[in-house]
Every structure is written in structure tokens, then in C-alpha cells.
Design a protein around this motif. Structure first.
Motif, mmCIF file in Angstrom:
data_model
loop_
_atom_site.group_PDB
_atom_site.id
_atom_site.type_symbol
_atom_site.label_atom_id
_atom_site.label_comp_id
_atom_site.label_asym_id
_atom_site.label_seq_id
_atom_site.Cartn_x
_atom_site.Cartn_y
_atom_site.Cartn_z
ATOM 1 N N ASP A 94 46.157 48.559 41.962
ATOM 2 C CA ASP A 94 45.661 47.281 41.438
ATOM 3 C C ASP A 94 44.316 47.464 40.736
ATOM 4 N N GLY A 95 43.439 48.255 41.358
ATOM 5 C CA GLY A 95 42.123 48.529 40.762
ATOM 6 C C GLY A 95 42.267 49.175 39.395
ATOM 7 N N GLY A 96 43.194 50.147 39.292
ATOM 8 C CA GLY A 96 43.454 50.825 38.022
ATOM 9 C C GLY A 96 44.033 49.889 36.988
ATOM 10 N N LEU A 97 44.972 49.032 37.401
ATOM 11 C CA LEU A 97 45.609 48.080 36.475
ATOM 12 C C LEU A 97 44.618 47.045 35.949
ATOM 13 N N LEU A 98 43.729 46.574 36.837
ATOM 14 C CA LEU A 98 42.721 45.596 36.406
ATOM 15 C C LEU A 98 41.788 46.212 35.363
ATOM 16 N N PHE A 137 41.802 41.108 31.123
ATOM 17 C CA PHE A 137 41.878 41.269 29.663
ATOM 18 C C PHE A 137 40.856 40.360 28.978
ATOM 19 N N LEU A 138 40.794 39.089 29.423
ATOM 20 C CA LEU A 138 39.862 38.120 28.838
ATOM 21 C C LEU A 138 38.411 38.512 29.083
ATOM 22 N N LEU A 139 38.152 39.085 30.259
ATOM 23 C CA LEU A 139 36.800 39.535 30.579
ATOM 24 C C LEU A 139 36.366 40.607 29.574
ATOM 25 N N LEU A 151 49.803 38.281 37.645
ATOM 26 C CA LEU A 151 49.671 38.285 36.197
ATOM 27 C C LEU A 151 48.381 37.585 35.763
ATOM 28 N N SER A 152 48.028 36.493 36.473
ATOM 29 C CA SER A 152 46.813 35.743 36.126
ATOM 30 C C SER A 152 45.566 36.635 36.239
ATOM 31 N N GLN A 153 45.579 37.566 37.215
ATOM 32 C CA GLN A 153 44.436 38.467 37.388
ATOM 33 C C GLN A 153 44.356 39.478 36.237
#
Length: 234
Positions: A164-168, A12-14, A5-7
């Protein structure tokens, strides 16, 4: 799935902190789209445009996640190299946003070669007067050369996993949404806030933190004590 979740919050913050850069790249497009639209059509068309744009980011994230997985199969050194590259790009992006050093412009120039082939495809959807045109335009504009997106994509590649790449990249895209969407409505007020020296500096310092956090090293054991154990279960 190994993503935490932190990633996702970091992604999102990025996107959110990179808003200063988004205004420069996408602000003009958003203003141009909303300019020709009657008030009641503005929100649906702008939302569909952004849905298309974020869809492109997510697909690109899945693509680089798969590529990252292939690179990681070469061994631990390749994986470390990928994380170093992602961390360095994030730090360079921070310098770019704060106007300290514009090193990433060469990366955007490199992306112009691909954009030359994509840009002509946007013409049939301009001006975007309905949601369908907005969505198609967003899908294409999502490939606009942008140092911030490239930094986020390298970070997604370091995840070494398609999903993971897609979710990020989905998290990153959603982070860019408030700034880009608001540009279509109250561009001037937002531009003054985001372009403010202090806003950019704070955003840059936080992004440098992300970059240092991404680079492999002993600090990661301090930041994520359970990460190693967590990784062994996958």
C-alpha cells in the motif's frame, strides 16, 4: 490489500496539486536536462528520468509502509499518532505551497544531510544524453530533500502496509508527472499558471482537506461509513 481507490486518487491529486512546489525543486533539473538535448531525444530522456524518479518514490513508499506496519504493531495509540503526524504534515505542506507559512523548510534542511552523500553519485550521468543516463539520474534525484515528498511518505507510512505504501507513492509520483514533464517543454507558460496566487490557494485548500481527512476523529466515520467494517475483514 486494504488500500482504496479514493486513497490512490488522493495520492495522485496530492502530487498534481503539489506541482507548484515541484517546479521549484525539479523544474531547474528538467530545464537543465532538456536544454542540451536535440528535439527528437527530449521526450525519451525526460520520460526515462521521470520513470527513475517515480521508481525511487515507490521504493521509498514500500520502505516507509513496512516501517508504518512495525509502528502499528505497538498498538492503536501508535497508529493514531502516525495518522496525526501524516495529517499535520499535509496541512503544513498546504501552507507551504500557498506561501502562508514556510514551516516545512526545516524538514528539507534535515534531508540535506542524506542528499550530501547522494548528490556526488549524479555526476557521471550529467549531462544526460540518453534514456539510460536519464533513468539513473532520476533514481538518484528521487531522493532530493523535498517537504512534499516527506509529507506523502508519512501519509504512506500511515497505511501500515509495504504494498500500500508503494502504491500510494506511485500514485503520488504519477500526479507530479504532468507538471515536471511539461517543465521540460513549455516551462514559462506552466510556471505562470502554477505560480499564480489563485492556483496555489485552491491547491492548498484541497490539501488541507486531505490533512483533516487523514487525522483520526469522528469526521472519519462520516466520510467513510464502510471503512470500519471494511477494516475488520482484513
Amino acid at each position: 490489500m486494504s488500500i482504496e481507490l479514493s486513497q490512490l486518487i488522493s495520492a495522485f491529486l496530492l502530487g498534481l496539486l503539489g506541482g507548484a512546489h515541484c517546479l521549484g525543486m525539479c523544474g531547474g533539473i528538467m530545464a537543465a536536462i532538456s536544454l542540451h538535448l536535440p528535439e527528437q531525444k527530449k521526450l525519451p530522456v525526460l520520460l526515462s528520468y521521470n520513470t527513475g524518479r517515480i521508481t525511487s518514490y515507490t521504493l521509498a513508499g514500500m520502505l516507509v509502509g513496512s516501517l508504518g506496519w512495525s509502528i502499528q504493531q505497538l498498538g492503536p495509540a501508535a497508529n493514531q499518532g502516525l495518522r496525526w503526524l501524516a495529517g499535520i504534515l499535509l496541512i503544513l505542506m498546504a501552507c507551504y505551497i500557498a506561501n502562508w507559512w514556510k514551516a516545512l523548510t526545516w524538514l528539507e534542511k534535515a534531508g540535506q544531510h542524506l542528499w550530501r552523500y547522494i548528490q556526488p553519485l549524479t555526476k557521471p550521468f550529467l549531462p544526460a544524453t540518453n534514456s539510460k543516463q536519464g533513468f539513473c539520474l532520476g533514481i538518484l534525484w528521487g531522493w532530493l530533500p523535498c517537504g512534499l515528498i516527506y509529507s506523502a511518505l508519512t501519509w504512506s507510512a500511515a497505511s501500515g502496509n509495504t504494498l500500500d505504501g508503494g502504491l500510494l507513492m506511485l500514485g503520488f509520483g504519477l500526479g507530479t508527472l504532468p507538471t515536471v514533464l511539461a517543465t521540460g517543454f513549455f516551462a514559462d507558460t506552466l510556471k505562470q499558471f502554477v505560480a499564480h496566487h489563485l492556483t496555489r490557494t485552491v491547491a492548498a485548500i484541497i490539501m488541507i482537506g486531505f490533512g483533516i481527512w487523514t487525522i483520526p476523529g469522528p469526521h472519519q466515520a462520516l466520510l467513510m461509513p464502510n471503512h470500519e467494517n471494511h477494516a475488520h475483514h482484513h
